[in-house]
Design an enzyme around this catalytic site. Sequence first.
Site, mmCIF file in Angstrom:
data_model
loop_
_atom_site.group_PDB
_atom_site.id
_atom_site.type_symbol
_atom_site.label_atom_id
_atom_site.label_comp_id
_atom_site.label_asym_id
_atom_site.label_seq_id
_atom_site.Cartn_x
_atom_site.Cartn_y
_atom_site.Cartn_z
ATOM 1 N N ASP A 79 -7.193 8.651 5.146
ATOM 2 C CA ASP A 79 -6.603 7.775 6.157
ATOM 3 C C ASP A 79 -5.367 8.457 6.735
ATOM 4 O OD1 ASP A 79 -5.384 7.542 3.688
ATOM 5 O OD2 ASP A 79 -5.587 5.370 3.558
ATOM 6 N N GLU A 149 -3.705 0.690 6.904
ATOM 7 C CA GLU A 149 -2.665 -0.255 6.483
ATOM 8 C C GLU A 149 -2.873 -1.663 7.039
ATOM 9 O OE1 GLU A 149 -0.653 0.209 4.201
ATOM 10 O OE2 GLU A 149 -0.319 2.364 4.011
#
Length: 417
Positions: A79, A149
């Site tokens: 990520d 997130e």
Amino acid sequence: MSTTQKVLDGIADLKDWHEAFYQDLHQNPELSFQETRTAGLIADRLRALGYEVHEGIGPTGLVGILRNGDGTTVLARADMDALPVEELTDLPYRSKHTTSDATGAQVHVMHACGHDMHVTCLLATAELLANNKDAWSGTFIPLFQPAEEVGTGAKSMIDGGLADIIPTPDVALGQHLVPLPYDVVASRPGPAMSAADSIRVTLHGRGTHGSMPHGGIDPITLGGAIVQRLNGIVSRELRPGTFAVVTVGSFQAGSKSNIIPADAVLLLNIRAYSERVRAKLKESIERIIIAECEASDTPQPPDFEYYDQFPLTDNTEAVYDHVSAAFAEHFGDKSTLMTPSTGSEDFSDIPVALGAPFLFWNFGGTDPDVYATAAAAGRLAQDIPSNHSGYFAPVMGPAIDNGTKAMVVAVMSYLGN
Ligand SMILES: [Zn+2]
Ligand SMILES: [Zn+2]
């Protein structure tokens, strides 16, 4: 010498660009769905290594594809996003950035969750595989995902057509940097990270003058009763020992001491290790809040808005067996059984959507001596800054080596000749 060891031996030669690349990402963090600079740097590097590159998936995600003969197809994911956190470390490469968030507010931004490390380690793995094509066969797909997130980046890549762009993977791998010692990897079969939901609850009262409470319906008193009752769900409604978290992270209402406001907004966060418990928490929360609103005789029922939703990370047993055997061979007793995390991840949305088995594990980035001292004093939580802290500071070189080694070992356990 195993072919995996031959590939790992190349790590030392890459140290300079690893550290320069990591420091560049760390100094230039980008919030969820704003990762365009990061994605551009990754795409350039992958192209230079000979990967077929597909950009603009979901919309800031990208993948590389390296076909190297017959064999297994392995997808490995990192990520890319940072957090609206002010960096408080004194590192020479600390972030001094501010940026606009999705609401337009100006915020500090920091790689406080180590996603810059995930990107560096996966790119390093991509380079090591490209440099050692005689050591393996099959297809390797490094995938760089936006917006972990906020829990929607993985889904956005699926919605962006990922399945039509890449060959279907036989297995998917992912990893996270945590404050464990920088020579440790930790994995486990089955549920490893919790499912999570955030819930925005709007309570509708009736505003009035603070001197005339009998003329209104006070959403602050109502909200207070709700907070009290929500804290009874885990302790009174679930079987003792069942994992669950219900947190009220925000309660906002009113503007002045002598005005009873019309509305109040609660922000809740829940964690569970099964869909059954997750559904039970939601049912209990809605039941209690609706009943308390009725008890207060509110003019309209409350509103519930679910957001930042994360799946349960439920590692496939067969993948765990396969990869953990390779970890044991290369890490010895530093390959440990991961403690189930109360944190959450959206990684598994990708393999679940593609029908691929998967494993997600943790790797450490903390000085082992510092860790041991804190552990002996019972002060890990106080002395070792955790992910999302402004003081989060993995030890750069060894942490990159550890995460790169873990990813290479896991990938090569499927692709190695
Ligand atoms: Zn995070
Ligand atoms: Zn993270």
